[in-house]
Design a protein around this motif. Structure first.
Motif, PDB file in Angstrom:
ATOM      1  N   ILE A  80      27.215 -20.353 -14.049  1.00 58.74           N
ATOM      2  CA  ILE A  80      28.643 -20.035 -14.315  1.00 58.74           C
ATOM      3  C   ILE A  80      29.520 -19.602 -12.946  1.00 58.74           C
ATOM      4  O   ILE A  80      28.704 -18.993 -11.956  1.00 58.74           O
ATOM      5  CB  ILE A  80      28.799 -19.201 -15.533  1.00 58.74           C
ATOM      6  CG1 ILE A  80      30.346 -19.374 -16.001  1.00 58.74           C
ATOM      7  CG2 ILE A  80      28.847 -17.959 -15.475  1.00 58.74           C
ATOM      8  CD1 ILE A  80      30.697 -18.970 -17.540  1.00 58.74           C
ATOM      9  N   GLY A  81      30.683 -20.184 -12.788  1.00 63.10           N
ATOM     10  CA  GLY A  81      31.433 -19.530 -11.856  1.00 63.10           C
ATOM     11  C   GLY A  81      30.798 -20.033 -10.509  1.00 63.10           C
ATOM     12  O   GLY A  81      30.509 -21.166 -10.379  1.00 63.10           O
ATOM     13  N   GLY A  82      30.747 -18.899  -9.594  1.00 66.20           N
ATOM     14  CA  GLY A  82      30.222 -19.413  -8.372  1.00 66.20           C
ATOM     15  C   GLY A  82      28.663 -19.696  -8.381  1.00 66.20           C
ATOM     16  O   GLY A  82      28.185 -20.480  -7.418  1.00 66.20           O
ATOM     17  N   SER A  83      28.139 -19.671  -9.481  1.00 66.18           N
ATOM     18  CA  SER A  83      26.678 -20.283  -9.572  1.00 66.18           C
ATOM     19  C   SER A  83      26.859 -21.490 -10.283  1.00 66.18           C
ATOM     20  O   SER A  83      25.626 -21.905 -10.555  1.00 66.18           O
ATOM     21  CB  SER A  83      25.834 -19.159 -10.311  1.00 66.18           C
ATOM     22  OG  SER A  83      25.793 -17.889  -9.737  1.00 66.18           O
ATOM     23  N   SER A 139      21.619 -17.510 -11.332  1.00 65.05           N
ATOM     24  CA  SER A 139      22.458 -16.434 -11.675  1.00 65.05           C
ATOM     25  C   SER A 139      22.099 -15.060 -10.614  1.00 65.05           C
ATOM     26  O   SER A 139      20.715 -14.684 -10.653  1.00 65.05           O
ATOM     27  CB  SER A 139      22.183 -15.799 -13.135  1.00 65.05           C
ATOM     28  OG  SER A 139      22.775 -14.518 -13.234  1.00 65.05           O
ATOM     29  N   LYS A 140      23.083 -14.698  -9.722  1.00 68.26           N
ATOM     30  CA  LYS A 140      22.682 -13.692  -8.817  1.00 68.26           C
ATOM     31  C   LYS A 140      22.538 -12.179  -9.612  1.00 68.26           C
ATOM     32  O   LYS A 140      21.360 -11.790  -9.337  1.00 68.26           O
ATOM     33  CB  LYS A 140      24.028 -13.523  -7.925  1.00 68.26           C
ATOM     34  CG  LYS A 140      23.679 -12.484  -7.023  1.00 68.26           C
ATOM     35  CD  LYS A 140      24.715 -12.431  -5.862  1.00 68.26           C
ATOM     36  CE  LYS A 140      24.586 -11.185  -5.137  1.00 68.26           C
ATOM     37  NZ  LYS A 140      25.343 -11.448  -3.767  1.00 68.26           N
ATOM     38  N   SER A 141      23.300 -11.974 -10.506  1.00 67.49           N
ATOM     39  CA  SER A 141      22.827 -10.932 -11.206  1.00 67.49           C
ATOM     40  C   SER A 141      21.652 -10.875 -12.122  1.00 67.49           C
ATOM     41  O   SER A 141      20.931 -10.092 -12.575  1.00 67.49           O
ATOM     42  CB  SER A 141      24.213 -10.375 -12.198  1.00 67.49           C
ATOM     43  OG  SER A 141      24.342 -11.509 -13.195  1.00 67.49           O
ATOM     44  N   THR A 144      24.236 -12.743 -16.740  1.00 70.61           N
ATOM     45  CA  THR A 144      25.396 -13.172 -17.018  1.00 70.61           C
ATOM     46  C   THR A 144      25.009 -13.893 -18.293  1.00 70.61           C
ATOM     47  O   THR A 144      24.107 -14.647 -18.412  1.00 70.61           O
ATOM     48  CB  THR A 144      26.252 -14.067 -16.018  1.00 70.61           C
ATOM     49  OG1 THR A 144      26.026 -13.455 -14.851  1.00 70.61           O
ATOM     50  CG2 THR A 144      27.373 -14.727 -16.622  1.00 70.61           C
ATOM     51  N   GLY A 202      29.175 -14.851  -5.046  1.00 66.28           N
ATOM     52  CA  GLY A 202      29.130 -16.150  -5.785  1.00 66.28           C
ATOM     53  C   GLY A 202      30.006 -17.332  -5.383  1.00 66.28           C
ATOM     54  O   GLY A 202      29.718 -18.213  -5.145  1.00 66.28           O
ATOM     55  N   ARG A 203      31.381 -16.885  -5.276  1.00 62.52           N
ATOM     56  CA  ARG A 203      32.347 -17.701  -5.013  1.00 62.52           C
ATOM     57  C   ARG A 203      32.092 -18.358  -3.535  1.00 62.52           C
ATOM     58  O   ARG A 203      32.927 -19.466  -3.240  1.00 62.52           O
ATOM     59  CB  ARG A 203      33.425 -17.509  -5.293  1.00 62.52           C
ATOM     60  CG  ARG A 203      33.955 -16.233  -4.619  1.00 62.52           C
ATOM     61  CD  ARG A 203      35.427 -15.858  -5.311  1.00 62.52           C
ATOM     62  NE  ARG A 203      35.820 -14.570  -4.568  1.00 62.52           N
ATOM     63  CZ  ARG A 203      35.415 -13.290  -5.176  1.00 62.52           C
ATOM     64  NH1 ARG A 203      34.732 -13.149  -6.126  1.00 62.52           N
ATOM     65  NH2 ARG A 203      36.023 -12.216  -4.467  1.00 62.52           N
ATOM     66  N   GLN A 281      38.696 -21.129  -8.014  1.00 60.96           N
ATOM     67  CA  GLN A 281      37.820 -19.962  -8.170  1.00 60.96           C
ATOM     68  C   GLN A 281      37.859 -19.113  -6.851  1.00 60.96           C
ATOM     69  O   GLN A 281      38.041 -17.902  -6.898  1.00 60.96           O
ATOM     70  CB  GLN A 281      36.375 -20.336  -8.482  1.00 60.96           C
ATOM     71  CG  GLN A 281      35.743 -18.938  -8.989  1.00 60.96           C
ATOM     72  CD  GLN A 281      34.235 -18.865  -8.692  1.00 60.96           C
ATOM     73  OE1 GLN A 281      33.608 -19.912  -8.217  1.00 60.96           O
ATOM     74  NE2 GLN A 281      33.661 -17.918  -8.770  1.00 60.96           N
ATOM     75  N   GLU A 285      39.761 -15.483  -7.682  1.00 60.91           N
ATOM     76  CA  GLU A 285      39.139 -14.383  -7.507  1.00 60.91           C
ATOM     77  C   GLU A 285      39.266 -13.682  -6.332  1.00 60.91           C
ATOM     78  O   GLU A 285      39.038 -12.234  -6.464  1.00 60.91           O
ATOM     79  CB  GLU A 285      37.600 -14.649  -7.941  1.00 60.91           C
ATOM     80  CG  GLU A 285      37.101 -15.139  -9.244  1.00 60.91           C
ATOM     81  CD  GLU A 285      35.611 -14.718  -9.511  1.00 60.91           C
ATOM     82  OE1 GLU A 285      34.757 -14.767  -8.578  1.00 60.91           O
ATOM     83  OE2 GLU A 285      35.081 -14.826 -10.840  1.00 60.91           O
ATOM     84  N   GLN A 413      35.265  -8.586  -7.594  1.00 58.05           N
ATOM     85  CA  GLN A 413      36.038  -9.171  -8.615  1.00 58.05           C
ATOM     86  C   GLN A 413      36.102  -8.311  -9.797  1.00 58.05           C
ATOM     87  O   GLN A 413      35.445  -8.559 -10.921  1.00 58.05           O
ATOM     88  CB  GLN A 413      35.609 -10.582  -8.993  1.00 58.05           C
ATOM     89  CG  GLN A 413      33.929 -10.752  -9.344  1.00 58.05           C
ATOM     90  CD  GLN A 413      33.300 -10.710  -8.072  1.00 58.05           C
ATOM     91  OE1 GLN A 413      33.490 -11.287  -6.975  1.00 58.05           O
ATOM     92  NE2 GLN A 413      32.111 -10.245  -8.185  1.00 58.05           N
TER      93      GLN A 413
HETATM   94  O1  PA5 Z   1      32.017 -15.612  -7.671  1.00 55.83           O
HETATM   95  C1  PA5 Z   1      31.568 -14.864  -8.434  1.00 55.83           C
HETATM   96  O2  PA5 Z   1      30.936 -13.650  -8.012  1.00 55.83           O
HETATM   97  C2  PA5 Z   1      31.404 -14.949  -9.889  1.00 55.83           C
HETATM   98  O3  PA5 Z   1      31.977 -16.101 -10.088  1.00 55.83           O
HETATM   99  C3  PA5 Z   1      29.771 -15.182 -10.371  1.00 55.83           C
HETATM  100  O4  PA5 Z   1      29.439 -16.421  -9.388  1.00 55.83           O
HETATM  101  C4  PA5 Z   1      29.936 -15.656 -11.786  1.00 55.83           C
HETATM  102  O5  PA5 Z   1      30.237 -14.387 -12.417  1.00 55.83           O
HETATM  103  C5  PA5 Z   1      28.295 -15.653 -12.197  1.00 55.83           C
HETATM  104  O6  PA5 Z   1      27.473 -14.634 -11.733  1.00 55.83           O
HETATM  105  P1  PA5 Z   1      25.971 -14.515 -11.626  1.00 55.83           P
HETATM  106  O7  PA5 Z   1      25.453 -15.580 -10.514  1.00 55.83           O
HETATM  107  O8  PA5 Z   1      25.477 -12.882 -11.653  1.00 55.83           O
HETATM  108  O9  PA5 Z   1      25.437 -15.008 -13.031  1.00 55.83           O
END
Ligand code: PA5
Length: 446
Positions: A80-83, A139-141, A144, A202-203, A281, A285, A413
């Motif tokens: 999701i998002g940057g991922s 997923s970096k974290s 999520t 992520g982004r 994004q 962000e 963010q």
């Molecule tokens: O840009 C960002 O940091 C966020 O959009 C993350 O990419 C997003 O919340 C997903 O996070 P994660 O990769 O930890 O699951």
């Protein structure tokens, strides 16, 4: 040069000396960024990434992509998002928005875990029925909720179809190099893993394994993508007024200070629609914090001229437009003459659709400028890998610089956390008991 900034439509709105006045601040922002001394400086790894990327991981990405392509009809990318956005945006821009309908012998790429919609997840599962599937969980974290839930479902699906050992061969995890739930799970289960570098958020991560593995599976030339970004890195490293990336950042900031608080990114190629989302994004962000920031919006023209065109021409004048002008579309078609001109279109005979599209763009730019909309144009040679790599880096750097000009940290963010905390509390996650009671009380009364 793969991206050029055209500012001739800006004359009624910004004078060149306004750029001169701002330039000392641009130079200061440049120094903060290049010397990694600004807010969020732990997250500027993307700045030298096109040169310093991990070459052995890059080779592993290609090998994994070849393995996936050989043994799978479908790659499900969970993130999701940057991922997620970068990979999807580049596949659509380079290959086609219709990639999955004509993958040309490569696996189809489906995306999951970018919402918590059961209907959306079920649709992807249905599309996978009867097909050989691999999964890239990103997923970096590693914690999520949206991708974690989707991965739980797909992991079970793979185990049911291929058994525990078979599933392992089909799961690829892109996550933190050292820690997190996903990293631990991958280590325990023996999934092949790729790293989201510590110093890249992520982004800003599309040119890391986050984007590169799905892109390589889709047959995107990731060498050319990185080469384009590397060219941008060199070309945009000097802080002077010929640096179009910095000029765009400066002009955005000047317009913002004049009350133009919404930027509408416009492109005339539908393949760019997900790049619009990626841009939103990246800039949203990065800039939207401390009660400040340009609101990033987007349109695909001419489609959206028939929905948003009225507002843009004639509505509240709080906006400016940045047009992404793609000089050479992926393919084209010439309009043929028709016998007896049955539809009255023979005046277009012999013209290519790209000529018609260009006339629409030129006419719209002039009309919007006449309507009081400052218009900037980013001229891009093509949406091919090299040019897109250049554009991605150009936008990332402009975004970071814009953030510093605005006086915010463009790499954190904090606002994204608020909804997560409330959602965890409402769902009864252990540790959130007090917040849960408080929120339930508010929901009952407000
Ligand atoms: O840009 C960002 O940091 C966020 O959009 C993350 O990419 C997003 O919340 C997903 O996070 P994660 O990769 O930890 O699951």
């Amino acid at each position: 040069m793969s991206v050029r900034l055209e500012t001739k439509y800006l004359a009624p709105f910004v004078r060149e000396e306004e750029v001169d006045f701002l330039f000392p601040q641009v130079e200061a922002a440049h120094r903060l960024l290049e010397t990694a001394n600004g807010p969020g400086s732990d997250y500027v790894g993307w700045l030298k990434l096109p040169r310093d990327y991990d070459k052995s991981e890059f080779a592993r990405i290609k090998n994994a992509a070849a393995k996936i392509a050989k043994g799978s009809d479908v790659l499900v990318v969970i993130g999701i998002g940057g991922s997620y956005l970068g990979a999807r945006a580049v596949i659509e821009a380079v290959k086609s928005a219709q990639y999955n309908l004509k993958p040309n012998g490569r696996p189809q790429i489906f995306f999951a875990g970018s919402s918590v919609s059961g209907a959306a997840l079920n649709d992807v599962l249905e599309l996978c029925e009867g097909k050989d599937v691999s999964v890239n969980i990103i997923s970096k974290s590693g914690t999520t909720t949206e991708p974690a839930v989707a991965f739980r479902v797909f992991r079970d699906w793979l185990v049911a179809k291929y058994g525990v050992e078979g599933a392992k061969e089909r799961i690829f995890a892109t996550t933190d190099g050292a820690k997190g739930t996903l990293k631990e799970l991958a280590g325990r289960e023996g999934y092949e893993t790729f790293v989201v570098p510590d110093d890249i958020g992520g982004r800003y991560s599309v040119l890391t394994a986050v984007g590169l593995l799905p892109l390589a599976v889709a047959g995107v030339d990731i060498d050319a993508l990185m080469a384009g970004a590397a060219q941008a890195m060199d070309a945009l490293s000097v802080c002077d007024k010929t640096n179009d990336c910095y000029r765009w950042a400066a002009l955005r900031n000047i317009l913002y200070r004049k009350g133009k608080t919404v930027e509408v990114l416009a492109c005339y190629e539908p393949d760019f629609a997900l790049m619009n989302e990626w841009y939103k994004q990246l800039f949203g962000e990065s800039e939207g914090k401390d009660q400040k920031g340009i609101f990033p919006a987007s349109v695909v023209f001419t489609t959206d001229l028939h929905s948003m065109g009225q507002y843009l021409q004639d509505g509240r004048r709080q906006l400016f437009e940045t047009v992404v002008d793609v000089k050479n579309p992926r393919s084209d078609r010439v309009i043929e003459p028709a016998a007896e001109d049955f539809d009255g279109l023979n005046y277009l005979a012999g013209k290519a659709l790209s000529d018609v599209n260009r006339a629409a763009m030129q006419g719209t730019v002039l009309a919007h400028a006449d309507g009081g909309v400052p218009v900037l144009v980013l001229e891009v040679d093509s949406l091919g890998e090299h040019d897109l790599g250049y554009l991605i880096y150009f936008m990332e750097k402009a975004c970071a610089l814009s953030g510093y000009l605005l006086g915010v940290n463009p790499f954190n963010q904090p606002g994204v956390e608020s909804y997560k905390q409330n959602m965890f509390a409402l769902l009864g996650k252990p540790g959130y008991e007090a917040q849960r009671q408080q929120l339930l009380g508010r929901l009952a009364t407000e």
